[in-house]
Motif scaffolding. Structure first.
Motif, mmCIF file in Angstrom:
data_model
loop_
_atom_site.group_PDB
_atom_site.id
_atom_site.type_symbol
_atom_site.label_atom_id
_atom_site.label_comp_id
_atom_site.label_asym_id
_atom_site.label_seq_id
_atom_site.Cartn_x
_atom_site.Cartn_y
_atom_site.Cartn_z
ATOM 1 N N GLN A 132 -5.592 29.407 -7.808
ATOM 2 C CA GLN A 132 -4.626 29.212 -8.878
ATOM 3 C C GLN A 132 -3.221 29.335 -8.314
ATOM 4 O OE1 GLN A 132 -5.075 27.956 -11.513
ATOM 5 N NE2 GLN A 132 -6.566 28.890 -12.830
ATOM 6 N N PRO A 133 -2.338 28.401 -8.651
ATOM 7 C CA PRO A 133 -0.961 28.519 -8.178
ATOM 8 C C PRO A 133 -0.292 29.743 -8.792
ATOM 9 C CG PRO A 133 -1.222 26.627 -9.643
ATOM 10 C CD PRO A 133 -2.579 27.228 -9.443
ATOM 11 N N VAL A 134 0.628 30.306 -8.056
ATOM 12 C CA VAL A 134 1.336 31.479 -8.549
ATOM 13 C C VAL A 134 2.523 31.026 -9.389
ATOM 14 C CG1 VAL A 134 0.651 32.933 -6.620
ATOM 15 C CG2 VAL A 134 2.732 31.608 -6.455
ATOM 16 N N ALA A 135 2.918 31.876 -10.314
ATOM 17 C CA ALA A 135 4.099 31.584 -11.124
ATOM 18 C C ALA A 135 5.337 31.927 -10.306
ATOM 19 C CB ALA A 135 4.069 32.407 -12.405
ATOM 20 N N LEU A 136 6.233 30.970 -10.186
ATOM 21 C CA LEU A 136 7.442 31.166 -9.397
ATOM 22 C C LEU A 136 8.656 31.208 -10.303
ATOM 23 C CD1 LEU A 136 6.768 28.562 -6.556
ATOM 24 C CD2 LEU A 136 6.389 31.024 -6.465
ATOM 25 N N ASP A 137 9.615 32.062 -9.949
ATOM 26 C CA ASP A 137 10.859 32.066 -10.705
ATOM 27 C C ASP A 137 11.695 30.852 -10.299
ATOM 28 O OD1 ASP A 137 11.981 32.678 -8.239
ATOM 29 O OD2 ASP A 137 12.382 34.771 -8.746
ATOM 30 N N ALA A 138 12.809 30.666 -10.943
ATOM 31 C CA ALA A 138 13.623 29.466 -10.711
ATOM 32 C C ALA A 138 14.111 29.374 -9.267
ATOM 33 C CB ALA A 138 14.808 29.442 -11.667
ATOM 34 N N ALA A 139 14.509 30.496 -8.684
ATOM 35 C CA ALA A 139 14.999 30.475 -7.300
ATOM 36 C C ALA A 139 13.882 30.106 -6.333
ATOM 37 C CB ALA A 139 15.597 31.829 -6.936
ATOM 38 N N ALA A 140 12.697 30.655 -6.561
ATOM 39 C CA ALA A 140 11.561 30.354 -5.698
ATOM 40 C C ALA A 140 11.137 28.894 -5.851
ATOM 41 C CB ALA A 140 10.397 31.292 -6.001
ATOM 42 N N GLN A 141 11.167 28.394 -7.075
ATOM 43 C CA GLN A 141 10.840 26.977 -7.301
ATOM 44 C C GLN A 141 11.829 26.076 -6.580
ATOM 45 O OE1 GLN A 141 10.691 26.364 -11.522
ATOM 46 N NE2 GLN A 141 8.642 27.224 -11.721
ATOM 47 N N ALA A 142 13.090 26.436 -6.626
ATOM 48 C CA ALA A 142 14.116 25.641 -5.952
ATOM 49 C C ALA A 142 13.905 25.667 -4.439
ATOM 50 C CB ALA A 142 15.509 26.155 -6.303
ATOM 51 N N ARG A 143 13.562 26.840 -3.900
ATOM 52 C CA ARG A 143 13.328 26.939 -2.453
ATOM 53 C C ARG A 143 12.092 26.135 -2.052
ATOM 54 N NH1 ARG A 143 11.716 31.902 1.389
ATOM 55 N NH2 ARG A 143 12.177 30.846 3.348
ATOM 56 N N LEU A 144 11.020 26.234 -2.817
ATOM 57 C CA LEU A 144 9.802 25.481 -2.520
ATOM 58 C C LEU A 144 10.076 23.984 -2.572
ATOM 59 C CD1 LEU A 144 6.761 25.449 -1.940
ATOM 60 C CD2 LEU A 144 6.389 25.563 -4.418
ATOM 61 N N SER A 145 10.816 23.558 -3.573
ATOM 62 C CA SER A 145 11.178 22.147 -3.699
ATOM 63 C C SER A 145 12.022 21.697 -2.514
ATOM 64 C CB SER A 145 11.926 21.926 -5.008
ATOM 65 O OG SER A 145 12.215 20.573 -5.187
ATOM 66 N N ALA A 146 12.954 22.531 -2.079
ATOM 67 C CA ALA A 146 13.798 22.195 -0.930
ATOM 68 C C ALA A 146 12.965 22.087 0.348
ATOM 69 C CB ALA A 146 14.900 23.237 -0.759
ATOM 70 N N ILE A 147 12.006 22.996 0.518
ATOM 71 C CA ILE A 147 11.126 22.941 1.685
ATOM 72 C C ILE A 147 10.297 21.658 1.657
ATOM 73 C CG2 ILE A 147 9.119 24.012 2.789
ATOM 74 C CD1 ILE A 147 10.264 26.746 1.876
ATOM 75 N N ARG A 206 3.007 32.357 -0.296
ATOM 76 C CA ARG A 206 3.579 33.177 0.770
ATOM 77 C C ARG A 206 5.090 33.020 0.892
ATOM 78 N NH1 ARG A 206 0.005 35.657 4.496
ATOM 79 N NH2 ARG A 206 2.075 36.232 5.129
ATOM 80 N N LEU A 207 5.702 32.402 -0.083
ATOM 81 C CA LEU A 207 7.127 32.072 -0.025
ATOM 82 C C LEU A 207 7.996 33.295 0.275
ATOM 83 C CD1 LEU A 207 8.789 29.531 -0.294
ATOM 84 C CD2 LEU A 207 9.053 30.012 -2.713
ATOM 85 N N SER A 208 7.625 34.441 -0.239
ATOM 86 C CA SER A 208 8.452 35.640 -0.054
ATOM 87 C C SER A 208 8.442 36.151 1.383
ATOM 88 C CB SER A 208 8.000 36.747 -0.993
ATOM 89 O OG SER A 208 6.670 37.128 -0.685
ATOM 90 N N VAL A 209 7.449 35.781 2.179
ATOM 91 C CA VAL A 209 7.388 36.268 3.563
ATOM 92 C C VAL A 209 7.885 35.244 4.573
ATOM 93 C CG1 VAL A 209 5.492 37.854 3.066
ATOM 94 C CG2 VAL A 209 4.995 35.570 3.932
ATOM 95 N N ILE A 210 8.214 34.037 4.113
ATOM 96 C CA ILE A 210 8.708 33.003 5.026
ATOM 97 C C ILE A 210 10.198 33.238 5.247
ATOM 98 C CG2 ILE A 210 9.013 30.532 5.404
ATOM 99 C CD1 ILE A 210 6.683 30.079 3.446
ATOM 100 N N GLU A 211 10.562 33.476 6.504
ATOM 101 C CA GLU A 211 11.969 33.710 6.819
ATOM 102 C C GLU A 211 12.750 32.415 6.703
ATOM 103 O OE1 GLU A 211 12.654 35.735 10.483
ATOM 104 O OE2 GLU A 211 10.859 36.959 10.237
ATOM 105 N N ARG A 212 13.947 32.525 6.195
ATOM 106 C CA ARG A 212 14.803 31.346 6.097
ATOM 107 C C ARG A 212 15.103 30.841 7.499
ATOM 108 N NH1 ARG A 212 16.121 30.289 0.959
ATOM 109 N NH2 ARG A 212 16.019 32.038 -0.481
ATOM 110 N N GLY A 213 14.986 29.543 7.656
ATOM 111 C CA GLY A 213 15.201 28.928 8.952
ATOM 112 C C GLY A 213 13.926 28.746 9.760
ATOM 113 N N SER A 214 12.841 29.385 9.339
ATOM 114 C CA SER A 214 11.578 29.239 10.073
ATOM 115 C C SER A 214 10.504 28.591 9.198
ATOM 116 C CB SER A 214 11.107 30.585 10.598
ATOM 117 O OG SER A 214 10.798 31.459 9.531
ATOM 118 N N GLU A 215 10.934 27.847 8.202
ATOM 119 C CA GLU A 215 9.992 27.206 7.295
ATOM 120 C C GLU A 215 9.090 26.210 8.016
ATOM 121 O OE1 GLU A 215 13.297 27.357 6.720
ATOM 122 O OE2 GLU A 215 13.584 28.330 4.780
#
Length: 103
Positions: free
Chosen positions: A14-29, A65-74
């Motif tokens: 099941q996909p996890v519920a993401l807040d708006a910031a996390a959704q934006a980051r996932l979309s950007a990735i 795992r979005l919370s453990v992915i360091e920015r710049g190492s996506e």
């Protein structure tokens, strides 16, 4: 007992519920790396017909795992996940019996 190809694929969690910031980051990735990921999965041996499903599996892992992915190492994270997903897809494809055809 034989399995069909579709039933043997890993079933997504099941996909996890993401807040708006996390959704934006996932979309950007996804926007930044999707074409690269698609090519990578093909190079790693995923069948053309399975690449869309494999890419979806990769992004489901990323969403969890979005919370453990360091920015710049996506991209590095995507690479590691893509390797594991491609291994699973190739293994499942290998396990599916092919029909015998006489010519």
């Amino acid at each position: 007992m034989t399995q069909t190809l579709e039933s043997s694929y890993p079933q997504p969690e099941q996909p996890v519920a993401l807040d708006a910031a996390a959704q934006a980051r996932l979309s950007a990735i996804a926007d930044a790396h999707f074409a690269w990921l698609w090519r990578l999965l093909r190079r790693l041996g995923v069948q053309a017909s399975d690449v869309e499903d494999a890419a979806q599996q990769v992004f489901l892992v990323v969403s969890r795992r979005l919370s453990v992915i360091e920015r710049g190492s996506e991209q590095s994270f995507l690479f590691g996940v893509a390797i594991r997903v491609s291994i699973e897809f190739r293994r499942l494809r290998r396990d599916v019996p092919t029909p015998d055809v006489e010519l």
